[in-house]
Structure formats: structure tokens, C-alpha cells
Design an enzyme around this catalytic site. Structure first.
Site, short mmCIF file in Angstrom:
data_model
loop_
_atom_site.label_atom_id
_atom_site.label_comp_id
_atom_site.label_asym_id
_atom_site.label_seq_id
_atom_site.Cartn_x
_atom_site.Cartn_y
_atom_site.Cartn_z
CD GLU A 1 71.83 55.36 53.34
OE1 GLU A 1 72.98 55.50 52.84
OE2 GLU A 1 71.63 55.05 54.53
CD GLU B 1 75.24 51.82 56.31
OE1 GLU B 1 75.65 51.90 55.13
OE2 GLU B 1 75.47 52.71 57.15
#
Length: 943
Positions: free
Chosen positions: A470, A394
Site C-alpha cells: 500500500e 494487518e
């Protein structure tokens, strides 16, 4: 000042592999002198050997200072807790000064100071001489100490600042915990080596880069020279078969011992392969965490993590979002886990400002990002368990990704490169996503996903394997939808599986709250309980989510037919010879037969022994067959008898059971009327001794001598995290489902006791017509509840069931026949099997760190509460609690839940699914509970 420099450090030695050498080393962990200052502008005279630190505190190293009474922790998920103004940092910058006096052994010469981790900027002095500084909190740093070491007494001084320009690279959804939190060592080792051990066609190929010679005695390899290559018979390393060979690197000044595993990772036709076979990740994301010591972990804790993962059929770990302690990777090599090793990089907070100024695209940060990648790769390059490098997490997109990727590809072409944040996959070898829905995952599996704007990049990405780095956010109760994801992963070869978010709840031990989360330390900026999102509780007790995951990740499947079971081997690299198979036949939960099954190593169809029918001596209940796969002998990660997989099949069910229930209702009037007695304001039922209803409301007030309230229709449950973050809880509160009113329209005493009611919230025309029909027969009471909705119920409802309460102490244990032993909801509870179970009231609760709906037992045929038994037609859901759903809703920490004066029973027809909407999709449509016309039947009997 250096705190605001883009440079990753100064005075650092070249990064090298983490190795175990025979040269002397001094462990500098232990008790250090410590002083905390509120700002960075503090004189550095403390670094001088003669400085008097007698007035300082003591602090263990490794540790985080704010877990030892110096300041307080803070948690954010995305937001930076400081102004976003790189490379500038606040004046309020907690700064820890450390001093350690050590004696150098006689005859010691030279050496390196090695720090495994310090958060976030550290400067080091030895005997008053500055050696340099470093950033990259979860990465090792080494300095040449030789010129400044003295015989006898030496003084090591370190200054650690919490905030620096490097802090903008470390926004990783975790507690902000500064300090020297990993090991400190003075070592004379200088060795470095890069062992390359590949596997193909049943043979291993070995070579290495570095100095000295390499020997592997077990394989007959002796004094292999750098650059030389040898191919020989060897067993491969995989997570299922973690075969390691002891190797020795011999150098003029030292000998290094390491363990070699032969394996090859490749991508062919868009499929991820290990040693030529498809590789399916059944993984978890793992932060390093302990409730008392934060990211400072002992070897025992790391080993416990790996053992728990192996015992729950997890085969892979993503080291979110930084390289772990090197001992963890040793354990993954030894016990067998595939590892995606992730760089210490996340800049997520820049996303909150449109990614303006993102370091990933700032050339001034290029050296720092490359430095982090180099130090990870060089440290961990010899681990066979590490099969993929990740550029970080991220961190948006930008030119510095190419810098990191290009260097890594040149340094180590044997491992694919991962990064999720760039959908174009321009710098990666795998297509990675977070929290893609089931529908999107299926499209990707079929290569039918939405195209990229760039046709060349799109074609390249379609040729990549896909993984969810994820998915299935394990926050609170859940995650739901695991089985459906796994079906897709196993159906399409392009899909390489995924990694659950995440392994552990990051609840810090707290004297008042038991476990603390964001905001509990008064942080002005925080993300509340979003840090409580793991498969294990902070003390590493498995949650129901991990128990379910074990079932979903099972490497053995059972397909039942007429008198046979087909055993399917789901291992990727091992057969079934390490397992034994046990078959158990149970009637109404009681064991009536046990058998061992002979299963071929490759699996196949196995004939089952003849099972007793429902009319045999086994009794008249349901007859179930359970087949279990258990370890035949001790393994390094679990003992013989450990259950790896199981399956169940219903062999027989008593005929006419449901029909008999209907007949009892229809044939009840005579028995009902014969036992009906008006007694003041009550209606007592003679044929159901000690039972009575309120004459005015028709509500049951006494059941077989026990004072009760209810049962009456209930819709509310304490919202789960998924209910809350997915928006359902807000909708439920918006229409008032937490404050229902109950109006009695009619109490009719005739062939049965019929109570007609309307259940509705205020301020809306939505409502439910609920008609309770009570009959009595054979010493028991039967209830038929007919529900008909009124109005436009646009959204799913929390649950549909009956609420009743009893005096405290009336229920101490519950015995039930149904699914258990743990909780289950419509899209969870895959690990709950049919059987006869018993649990105390405390054991029926799931102690989520953030209290919420929990403990629901599903498909209950009957439940014995001690004073009475409830039977379903055919089944019901069950909760039993020492507090109400509203108490549970109000609670924010475990200690908020205090048993009251009542036991609260929930007898449910249905519950809304759980989903994973805290991050990702909500419950699949099949698991949505919609208001509709339903009938619910139960029978109450004295126990």
C-alpha cells in the site's frame, strides 16, 4: 454456542477449485423469504419445510440485509464495533433467517450446495436436516446435499449471524455488511484439478494433479494423464500479453473447461521475475464495492473495474483484504492483470490494545486461519493471473502465520508468499511495507535500510525483492508524490513497485447525502470519511488521482531533443508494435500541424518534422509539440485510438514577452494619469472603460463594467484530507489563517494607484505586508502585488494568491491557455498538459465525496472569463467556483454545496503541495509553500 467456537465450520466438504463444468447446476439466487432478529437466540423451527413464512419479508440473494432496510451499515477502519473479547460476542447480534423453496428437476440425483460468500457465520438446513455451519465470509463453502434432496419441492434454510468468533478475523477497513452476499448454487459437479503451467526458455511445461485426463487442442495435447508432464512450444502469459489456451478436463461424470496460461514467477538475486524478466507492479488495492449493493457485485461491474484499470495503465491488483468473487479472477486472466490474492484475514483492532489476545498468535485460532488459507488457495490455484499468495493484512505477528505459510509453501511452491505485517519476513518471500517514505524506499532499493536485530533474518530479508503493498493513499484530493515514487521503483532493480491504496471510494448511496460514509448512519464507533479513499468515485468515475496515475504508470516514455524524440519502451513483456504514434504541433493552443511518426517496435530515436516557428502563420503564441502513443487496433480492453501515453515539448516561445510586460508597468504612469477621474467615493479609470476603485480602501469595485469585490490577498484553502490528517489544517486554524483581517495603511494616487495593507490573523504577531500597485495601459489594468512576511512563519501556508468575487452569472465558462483539462497542484497534475481548454463553472469543480480544496488549474498563461481576460507574467493558478473556500470548508457532503449569489475566483501565485499524509508522508519539502518575499503580476483586459 457455535457462534463462539474457534472451529471454522462443520459438515464442510473439502475445498476445491472454482471450475466451469458441464454437469447440471441450479442457480439459487433470487428472491428469498427473510426475517431479521435482534439477537442470536431465536428458535430454529423456521428450518422445517412446513414452517409458515407468509409474514416474512422478501430479500434478494445475493445481497446485504442492511442495504435493504433491515438495520443499518457501520464503518470502522481499525476499531472493532464490538467489545474485543474473543471468542465472545454481544447479546445484540443481528441474525438473519433465510428460506428458499426450489423444485428439483426430474431425474436429478446427488449434488452439493455451494455458497460463495456469507458474512459472518452461517448455518444451513435442507428440508429440515442440518448440513453444518461455516465461517470465512469471503470464501466458498460446500455441503453434501444429496442425502436430503427430494423429488419436487425442497426447502433450503440458512441462518446468518452478524457477530461470531470469526468476526475477530475480519476487521478489514470497510463497511460491516452482513448477509448472503455472493452466489448460491446447487451443483452436481465434484471435479477438482490443479493445473501447473510453467514457462522457460520459450517453451511451456504442462502437468496437472487430479483425476481424469487433460487436453489442450490448440497445442496438440490430448488425454494427458495426472502427473505426466509435457514440454512444448507455447506463448507465455503475462499481464501485457495474456495468452490463454482452452483446456478440457475429462472425467467419467463430467467435463470441465478451463483456460491455461503458461508463466513462471521466480526471485533471483533479490529481483522479482516473471518468465525470467523483471516484474514491476503498477498496481492498485481493490475492495469489492458498489454504492448500492455493497460487496455484492455483478459480472458487468467487475468487468468495468478491470477495463478501467487497463485503460489507466494499471497492471496489477492486490485483492485487499480477501479473495474476490471468482469471476474477477477470470477477468484478470482474460484481460491481463497480475494478482496478489489475499486471505480473508485482518485483526487490526487488536493493535489498539497492544495486540493482546491477537488470534494470529492464539493456537485456538490456528485451524480457522489455516482453513481460510486452504480455501483460498484451492479455489484460485488455476489462475495464471494469481502470481502471489498473501497471508492476510494487518494481523500482527504470531505462530499461526507459520502454520498458514508452511502449508501454502508445500501445496504450491510455484508462487511466492506475501505478508506485510511481520517486518522480519520470517514466513514470506518478499519484503513488503505500507506507506514507506520516498527516502526510505530509496534506502531499501540500495539495500541500505535499517537492519533487523537478528543478523540471519536481516540477511535473508536483504535478499528479497521489495514492494509497497500500500502506498499513496488516494483519499480526497491527491495523492501527491506519485511521480517521485515511480522514479525510485524504476531506478532500483530490487524494487518491485507497489499498489495504490485504493481503487474505489466506499460511499454508500444515500437519499440525503448522495454518498454516505462513517457516522452517517448514527454508528457510535466509526472512522468518518476514511472509507472515502479511492481512485474512482463511488459511481466509478475516475478521479484526478487516477488520471494522474495513468500518466505516471505510462509504459512509454518520450525524451525530446533537437529535432528528435527518443521513444523508450517501458513495457516489461511487449514491444511497441501494437501502438501508433501521432505528433501534433499547436501554437497558443491551436493546432497548426499533425504528423504520424514511424517508431521501431523496440523504440528508439525518431526525427521530428519541421515545426512552424512563432513568427510563422501559426501566430505569435507558444508553440508546443505533443506526441501521443495510441492503440493501432482494437484490443479486448480498449478500442483503436485509445491513448496509452503522451509527452510534450516546448518548441518556441515569443521573445521579449516577459520584458514587454515589465515595460508596460514601467511605462504606465502617463496613460494612468490621463484616465484617472475622481467620482464621489470612487476612482474611475478612463483608459480601462467601466473600471473603478474605492477611493478610501483602494479596492477594485468595478472591472470593465462588471461589479467585483477584490482582488485581495488570500492564504486559505478548504483543507484537503491530507492537510487534515497530516496536521497542517490544525496548524493553519491554530494561527487563524481562516480568519485573516485586512488593514489598509495607505492609498496613494500618483504615477500609479498604490495600496499598502497588512494582512494578519488575530492573536498573533504574524502578518504579511501586501502592496498592490495598479497601472493602466492599452485599455487594460495591470496589478503588481508585493508580499513581505512579518514574524516567524514556521509552517507551510495553504496558498498565496488573490481572491475576488463577481455576481452570479457573470462567469458561465472559462477558456484558458495553460495546463489542463483537469486540476493540478504542485505535486499532482502530471496528467495536465499544456493547451487551450474550455470548461463550464460546474466542470471546473472536482466533486470529491467529502468536499475540500479542488479544481485548481495550473500554469495558466491567460484565462478568458467572458467579461474580461486575465494574463499572468508568466503564469498563475486558477480556481472558479459558485461558492467560497469557506463554504467548501464547512461542507461535509456534496449536497451541502449550494451555489450562492457570487462567483469566487482564485488567482494564485502558489499552492501548498498535496502529499499523502492521510496515510504516509506529507508533501515532499520541494512542494512546501513557505511565506517569503514575492512579487505577483497580472494583467486584466476586456474580453
Amino acid at each position: 454456542m457455535d457462534l463462539e467456537t474457534f472451529s471454522p465450520g462443520s459438515g464442510l466438504l473439502e475445498p476445491r477449485a472454482a471450475l466451469r463444468s458441464d454437469v447440471p447446476a441450479l442457480d439459487l439466487n433470487g428472491t428469498w423469504r427473510f426475517r431479521l432478529s435482534p439477537t442470536a437466540n431465536v428458535p430454529d423451527d423456521f428450518a422445517q419445510p412446513a414452517f409458515d413464512d407468509a409474514g416474512w419479508d422478501e430479500l434478494p440473494v445475493p445481497s446485504h440485509w442492511n442495504l435493504h432496510g433491515h438495520g443499518a451499515p457501520a464503518y470502522t477502519n481499525v476499531d472493532f464495533p464490538i467489545p474485543v473479547d474473543p471468542p465472545r460476542v454481544p447479546d445484540e447480534n443481528p441474525t438473519g433467517d433465510y428460506r428458499r423453496v426450489f423444485d428439483l428437476p426430474e431425474g436429478w440425483t446427488g449434488g452439493r450446495l455451494r455458497f460463495e460468500g456469507a458474512d459472518s457465520f452461517a448455518r444451513v438446513w435442507l428440508n429440515g436436516h442440518e448440513l453444518g455451519f461455516w465461517t470465512g465470509s469471503r470464501l466458498p463453502a460446500e455441503f453434501d446435499a444429496g442425502p436430503y434432496l427430494r423429488p419436487g419441492r425442497n426447502v433450503l434454510a440458512v441462518r446468518v449471524h452478524q457477530w461470531s468468533a470469526a468476526s475477530y478475523l475480519e476487521d478489514q477497513d470497510m463497511w460491516w455488511l452482513p448477509g448472503i452476499f455472493r452466489d448460491v448454487t446447487l451443483t452436481r459437479s465434484t471435479a477438482d484439478v490443479f493445473v501447473r503451467a510453467s514457462y522457460a526458455d520459450g517453451r511451456g511445461t504442462l502437468s496437472f494433479e487430479g483425476s481424469g485426463t487433460l487436453s489442450v487442442p490448440e497445442l496438440g495435447v490430448a488425454d494427458l494423464a495426472p502427473g505426466a508432464e509435457v514440454t512444448l512450444e507455447a506463448e507465455p502469459w503475462t499481464a501485457e500479453t495474456p495468452r490463454l489456451y482452452d483446456a478440457v478436463l475429462t472425467l467419467p461424470e463430467e467435463t470441465v473447461r478451463l483456460r491455461v496460461g503458461f508463466r513462471t514467477i521466480s526471485i533471483v538475486d533479490g529481483v522479482l521475475l516473471a518468465n525470467g524478466r523483471p516484474l514491476l507492479f503498477k498496481g492498485v488495492n481493490r475492495h469489492e464495492f458498489h454504492p448500492e449493493s455493497g460487496r455484492t457485485l455483478t459480472y458487468e461491474t467487475m468487468r468495468e473495474d478491470v477495463l478501467l484499470m487497463k485503460r489507466h495503465n494499471v497492471n496489477a491488483v492486490r485483492t485487499s483484504h480477501y479473495p474476490p468473487h471468482p469471476d474477477f479472477l477470470d477477468l484478470c486472466d482474460e484481460l491481463g492483470l497480475w494478482v496478489i490474492d489475499e486471505c480473508d484475514l485482518e485483526t487490526h483492532g487488536f493493535g489498539m490494545i497492544g495486540w493482546r489476545g491477537n488470534p494470529t498468535d492464539d493456537p485456538r485460532y490456528a485451524d480457522a486461519l489455516l482453513d481460510r488459507m486452504r480455501r483460498m488457495v484451492e479455489r484460485d490455484k488455476n489462475h495464471p493471473s494469481v502470481i502471489m499468495w498473501s497471508l492476510g493484512n494487518e494481523a500482527g505477528v504470531g505462530r499461526n502465520l507459520a502454520v498458514m505459510s508452511d502449508w501454502t509453501r508445500e501445496r504450491d511452491p510455484s508462487r511466492p508468499i506475501h505478508y506485510e505485517g511481520d517486518r522480519s519476513c520470517a514466513h514470506t518471500d518478499v519484503y513488503s511495507r505500507m506507506y514507506a517514505s520516498h527516502a526510505e524506499v530509496e534506502l531499501i532499493g540500495r539495500q541500505e535500510e535499517a537492519p533487523l536485530d537478528d543478523p540471519e533474518l536481516d540477511a535473508r530479508r536483504r535478499g528479497m525483492p521489495f514492494m509497497q503493498c500500500e502506498y499513496a493513499h488516494a483519499m480526497g484530493n491527491g495523492p501527491g508524490g506519485l511521480a517521485e515514487y515511480q522514479e525510485l521503483f524504476e531506478k532500483y532493480p530490487r524494487l518491485a513497485g507497489g499498489f495504490i491504496w485504493e481503487w474505489i471510494d466506499h460511499g454508500l448511496a444515500h437519499p440525503e447525502y448522495e454518498y454516505a460514509y462513517g457516522g452517517d448512519y448514527g454508528e457510535p464507533v466509526h472512522d468518518s470519511n476514511f472509507v472515502i479513499d479511492g481512485l474512482v468515485f463511488p459511481d466509478r468515475t475516475p478521479s484526478p488521482g487516477l488520471i494522474d496515475l495513468k500518466k505516471v504508470y505510462e509504459p512509454v516514455r518520450f525524451e525530446f531533443g533537437d529535432g528528435v524524440v527518443r521513444v523508450v519502451n517501458g513495457h516489461g513483456f511487449a514491444d511497441l508494435s501494437h501502438l501508433e504514434f501521432l505528433a501534433t504541433v499547436e501554437a497558443d493552443g491551436e493546432t497548426v500541424a499533425e504528423h504520424r511518426l514511424t517508431v521501431p517496435a523496440e523504440g528508439g530515436e525518431v526525427k521530428l518534422p519541421a515545426a512552424p516557428g512563432p513568427d510563422s502563420d501559426s501566430g505569435s503564441g507558444e508553440v508546443w509539440l505533443t506526441v501521443r502513443a495510441v492503440l493501432a487496433a482494437d484490443q479486448p480492453w480498449a478500442g483503436a485510438g485509445h491513448e496509452v501515453a503522451w509527452g510534450q515539448a516546448l518548441l518556441s516561445q515569443p521573445a521579449g514577452e516577459a520584458g514587454e510586460a515589465v515595460e508596460a508597468v514601467e511605462g504606465a504612469p502617463a496613460a494612468w494619469n490621463a484616465g484617472l477621474v475622481r467620482d464621489g467615493g470612487e476612482i474611475s479609470v478612463g483608459s480601462a472603460g467601466g473600471s473603478a476603485f474605492d477611493l478610501e480602501t483602494g479596492r477594485l469595485v468595478r472591472l470593465f463594467g462588471v461589479e467585483v469585490e477584490g482582488p485581495r490577498l488570500g492564504l486559505w484553502r478548504a483543507p484537503t484530507d491530507n492537510d487534515t490528517y497530516g496536521g497542517l489544517a490544525g496548524k493553519w486554524r491554530g494561527i487563524g489563517l481562516h480568519r485573516l483581517t485586512h488593514r489598509v495603511d495607505e492609498v496613494e494616487i500618483g504615477d500609479a494607484l498604490t495600496v499598502r495593507t497588512r494582512v494578519a490573523p488575530a492573536a498573533t504577531d504574524l502578518g504579511l505586508r501586501a502592496t498592490y500597485t495598479w497601472t493602466a495601459s492599452d485599455g487594460g489594468l495591470e496589478l503588481t502585488l508585493d508580499v513581505e512576511p512579518e514574524g516567524d512563519w514556521a509552517d507551510p501556508i495553504p496558498r498565496l494568491g488573490l481572491d475576488m468575487t463577481l455576481p452570479a452569472g457573470a462567469v458561465e465558462h472559462v477558456t484558458w491557455f495553460g495546463r489542463g483539462p483537469g486540476e493540478a497542484y504542485p505535486d499532482t497534475g502530471m496528467a495536465a498538459r499544456v493547451g487551450r481548454w474550455r470548461a463550464s463553472l460546474d466542470e471546473l469543480q472536482t466533486p470529491y465525496v467529502f468536499p475540500q480544496e479542488n479544481g485548481h488549474r495550473a500554469d495558466v498563461r491567460w484565462a478568458d472569463f467572458g467579461a474580461f481576460t486575465v494574463r499572468g507574467f508568466p503564469a498563475f493558478g486558477l480556481t472558479a467556483r459558485p461558492w467560497s473556500a469557506f463554504d467548501l470548508d464547512r461542507a461535509r457532503h456534496r449536497p451541502d454545496l449550494v451555489p450562492g449569489g457570487r462567483v469566487h475566483l482564485g488567482l494564485d501565485l502558489a499552492q501548498q503541495g498535496i502529499g499523502t499524509a492521510t496515510c504516509g508522508p506529507g508533501a515532499l519539502p520541494a512542494y512546501d509553500l513557505r511565506a517569503g518575499r514575492v512579487t505577483f503580476r497580472l494583467r486584466f483586459e476586456p474580453s
